[in-house]
Design a protein around this motif. Structure first.
Motif, PDB file in Angstrom:
ATOM      1  N   VAL A 150       0.869  -0.959   0.216  1.00  0.00           N
ATOM      2  CA  VAL A 150      -0.019   0.079  -0.005  1.00  0.00           C
ATOM      3  C   VAL A 150       0.855   1.092   0.097  1.00  0.00           C
ATOM      4  CG1 VAL A 150      -1.654   1.282   1.387  1.00  0.00           C
ATOM      5  CG2 VAL A 150      -2.044  -1.107   1.305  1.00  0.00           C
ATOM      6  N   ILE A 151       1.872   1.266   0.833  1.00  0.00           N
ATOM      7  CA  ILE A 151       2.822   2.251   0.895  1.00  0.00           C
ATOM      8  C   ILE A 151       3.274   2.548  -0.541  1.00  0.00           C
ATOM      9  CG2 ILE A 151       4.720   3.402   2.195  1.00  0.00           C
ATOM     10  CD1 ILE A 151       3.693   1.877   4.589  1.00  0.00           C
ATOM     11  N   ARG A 152       3.939   1.551  -0.998  1.00  0.00           N
ATOM     12  CA  ARG A 152       4.632   1.428  -2.313  1.00  0.00           C
ATOM     13  C   ARG A 152       3.598   2.191  -3.534  1.00  0.00           C
ATOM     14  NH1 ARG A 152       6.353  -3.315  -1.254  1.00  0.00           N
ATOM     15  NH2 ARG A 152       8.389  -3.462  -0.799  1.00  0.00           N
ATOM     16  N   THR A 153       2.551   1.814  -3.770  1.00  0.00           N
ATOM     17  CA  THR A 153       1.352   2.564  -4.330  1.00  0.00           C
ATOM     18  C   THR A 153       1.166   3.773  -4.065  1.00  0.00           C
ATOM     19  OG1 THR A 153       0.515   0.181  -4.703  1.00  0.00           O
ATOM     20  CG2 THR A 153      -0.810   2.338  -5.033  1.00  0.00           C
ATOM     21  N   ALA A 154       1.088   4.289  -2.754  1.00  0.00           N
ATOM     22  CA  ALA A 154       0.829   5.792  -2.214  1.00  0.00           C
ATOM     23  C   ALA A 154       2.158   6.609  -2.772  1.00  0.00           C
ATOM     24  CB  ALA A 154       0.469   5.786  -0.741  1.00  0.00           C
ATOM     25  N   ILE A 155       3.135   6.085  -2.304  1.00  0.00           N
ATOM     26  CA  ILE A 155       4.444   6.872  -2.901  1.00  0.00           C
ATOM     27  C   ILE A 155       4.373   7.074  -4.480  1.00  0.00           C
ATOM     28  CG2 ILE A 155       7.132   6.677  -3.093  1.00  0.00           C
ATOM     29  CD1 ILE A 155       7.076   5.205  -0.433  1.00  0.00           C
ATOM     30  N   LEU A 159       3.922  11.004  -5.555  1.00  0.00           N
ATOM     31  CA  LEU A 159       5.051  11.517  -5.929  1.00  0.00           C
ATOM     32  C   LEU A 159       4.905  11.601  -7.532  1.00  0.00           C
ATOM     33  CD1 LEU A 159       7.995  10.169  -3.927  1.00  0.00           C
ATOM     34  CD2 LEU A 159       6.572  12.180  -3.658  1.00  0.00           C
ATOM     35  N   ASN A 160       3.806  11.205  -8.202  1.00  0.00           N
ATOM     36  CA  ASN A 160       3.724  11.146  -9.534  1.00  0.00           C
ATOM     37  C   ASN A 160       4.814  10.187 -10.397  1.00  0.00           C
ATOM     38  OD1 ASN A 160       2.048  11.804 -11.871  1.00  0.00           O
ATOM     39  ND2 ASN A 160       3.231  13.607 -12.308  1.00  0.00           N
ATOM     40  N   GLU A 164       6.339   1.024 -12.348  1.00  0.00           N
ATOM     41  CA  GLU A 164       7.314   0.357 -11.986  1.00  0.00           C
ATOM     42  C   GLU A 164       8.486   1.010 -11.100  1.00  0.00           C
ATOM     43  OE1 GLU A 164       8.083  -2.573 -13.384  1.00  0.00           O
ATOM     44  OE2 GLU A 164       6.091  -2.250 -14.418  1.00  0.00           O
ATOM     45  N   ASP A 165       8.220   2.484 -10.711  1.00  0.00           N
ATOM     46  CA  ASP A 165       9.209   3.028  -9.817  1.00  0.00           C
ATOM     47  C   ASP A 165       8.923   2.560  -8.469  1.00  0.00           C
ATOM     48  OD1 ASP A 165      10.644   4.616 -11.804  1.00  0.00           O
ATOM     49  OD2 ASP A 165       9.023   6.316 -11.674  1.00  0.00           O
ATOM     50  N   ARG A 166       7.630   2.123  -8.143  1.00  0.00           N
ATOM     51  CA  ARG A 166       7.545   1.590  -6.648  1.00  0.00           C
ATOM     52  C   ARG A 166       8.645   0.647  -6.325  1.00  0.00           C
ATOM     53  NH1 ARG A 166       2.316  -1.078  -7.074  1.00  0.00           N
ATOM     54  NH2 ARG A 166       2.044  -0.427  -9.076  1.00  0.00           N
ATOM     55  N   TRP A 167       9.435   0.028  -7.180  1.00  0.00           N
ATOM     56  CA  TRP A 167      10.302  -1.061  -6.663  1.00  0.00           C
ATOM     57  C   TRP A 167      11.855  -0.295  -6.281  1.00  0.00           C
ATOM     58  CZ3 TRP A 167       7.626  -4.729  -5.662  1.00  0.00           C
ATOM     59  CH2 TRP A 167       6.417  -5.023  -6.319  1.00  0.00           C
ATOM     60  N   HIS A 168      11.759   0.990  -6.506  1.00  0.00           N
ATOM     61  CA  HIS A 168      13.025   1.771  -5.950  1.00  0.00           C
ATOM     62  C   HIS A 168      12.776   2.136  -4.446  1.00  0.00           C
ATOM     63  CE1 HIS A 168      14.676   2.278  -9.870  1.00  0.00           C
ATOM     64  NE2 HIS A 168      13.484   2.629 -10.511  1.00  0.00           N
ATOM     65  N   PHE A 169      11.716   1.647  -3.970  1.00  0.00           N
ATOM     66  CA  PHE A 169      11.526   2.049  -2.518  1.00  0.00           C
ATOM     67  C   PHE A 169      11.280   0.775  -1.615  1.00  0.00           C
ATOM     68  CE2 PHE A 169       9.747   5.393  -4.888  1.00  0.00           C
ATOM     69  CZ  PHE A 169      10.577   6.569  -4.243  1.00  0.00           C
ATOM     70  N   LYS A 170      12.202   0.531  -0.834  1.00  0.00           N
ATOM     71  CA  LYS A 170      12.265  -0.501   0.245  1.00  0.00           C
ATOM     72  C   LYS A 170      11.487  -0.085   1.489  1.00  0.00           C
ATOM     73  CE  LYS A 170      15.200  -4.410   1.563  1.00  0.00           C
ATOM     74  NZ  LYS A 170      16.428  -5.177   1.305  1.00  0.00           N
TER      75      LYS A 170
END
Length: 194
Positions: A150-155, A159-160, A164-170
């Protein structure tokens, strides 16, 4: 809106590297210590809105935060973790061994493939984003107790960024992520690893 996203503390399923979304798993000793650190952080915040996933591992933390800040959580289905269906409670290796076709299809097209008895990432993203869009333009601070996915999707959304950019956040168990959203623009303020 200032968003304060809180991922639940470490669970036994995290340690065992299980695929789990809607399945409950007990907290480890470290996970219980992380909850104490989360409470220390939340005590210092001005909280205008308080939301939580309805899953048991987030409810436990939300109830402790309620006592801490004197504000009841609203339990929101849209910010529950993704349902991994037939993969729930399995390691990746066992899921591949037990359901090779389904697992390979999911790995090759994780956004579109609907996991049997579960959901796909596109529908998961839609429900999370739908909730975020309802509150993102309010004034004040929201505390949201939820899950890594959920947090990855929200980020990604606030942050627009591309999907695929979701995977840059652990997003580790017990982590706190602050995002400021104003004038249709999101800024990542900090990521606190407990």
């Amino acid at each position: 809106m200032k968003f304060i996203f809180i991922r639940h503390g470490e669970t036994c399923a995290n340690i065992d590297k299980l695929i789990y979304g809607i399945t409950h798993s007990e907290f480890t000793d470290n996970g219980l210590k992380q909850i104490d650190k989360i409470l220390d952080y939340v005590r210092l915040q001005e909280v205008d809105y308080f939301y939580s996933s309805p899953l048991k591992r987030t409810q436990i933390i939300a109830e402790k935060i309620q006592e801490c800040i004197g504000k009841k959580a609203q339990f929101i289905d849209e910010i529950g973790e993704m349902n991994y269906g037939i993969f729930e409670g399995l390691t990746s290796d066992i899921a591949l061994q037990k359901y090779p076709d389904a697992y390979n299809q999911f790995m090759n097209d994780y956004k579109n493939y609907v996991i049997p008895e579960g959901e796909n990432v596109l529908d998961f993203d839609k429900r999370v984003i739908s909730f975020i869009d309802k509150i993102k333009d309010k004034e004040g601070t929201s505390v949201i107790v939820t899950h890594g996915g959920v947090i990855r999707t929200a980020i990604m959304h606030l942050l627009n960024l591309s999907s695929e950019d979701r995977w840059h956040f652990k997003i580790l168990p017990g982590m706190i992520i602050e995002i400021e959203y104003k004038y249709e623009y999101g800024v990542l303020l900090q990521m606190i690893n407990n």
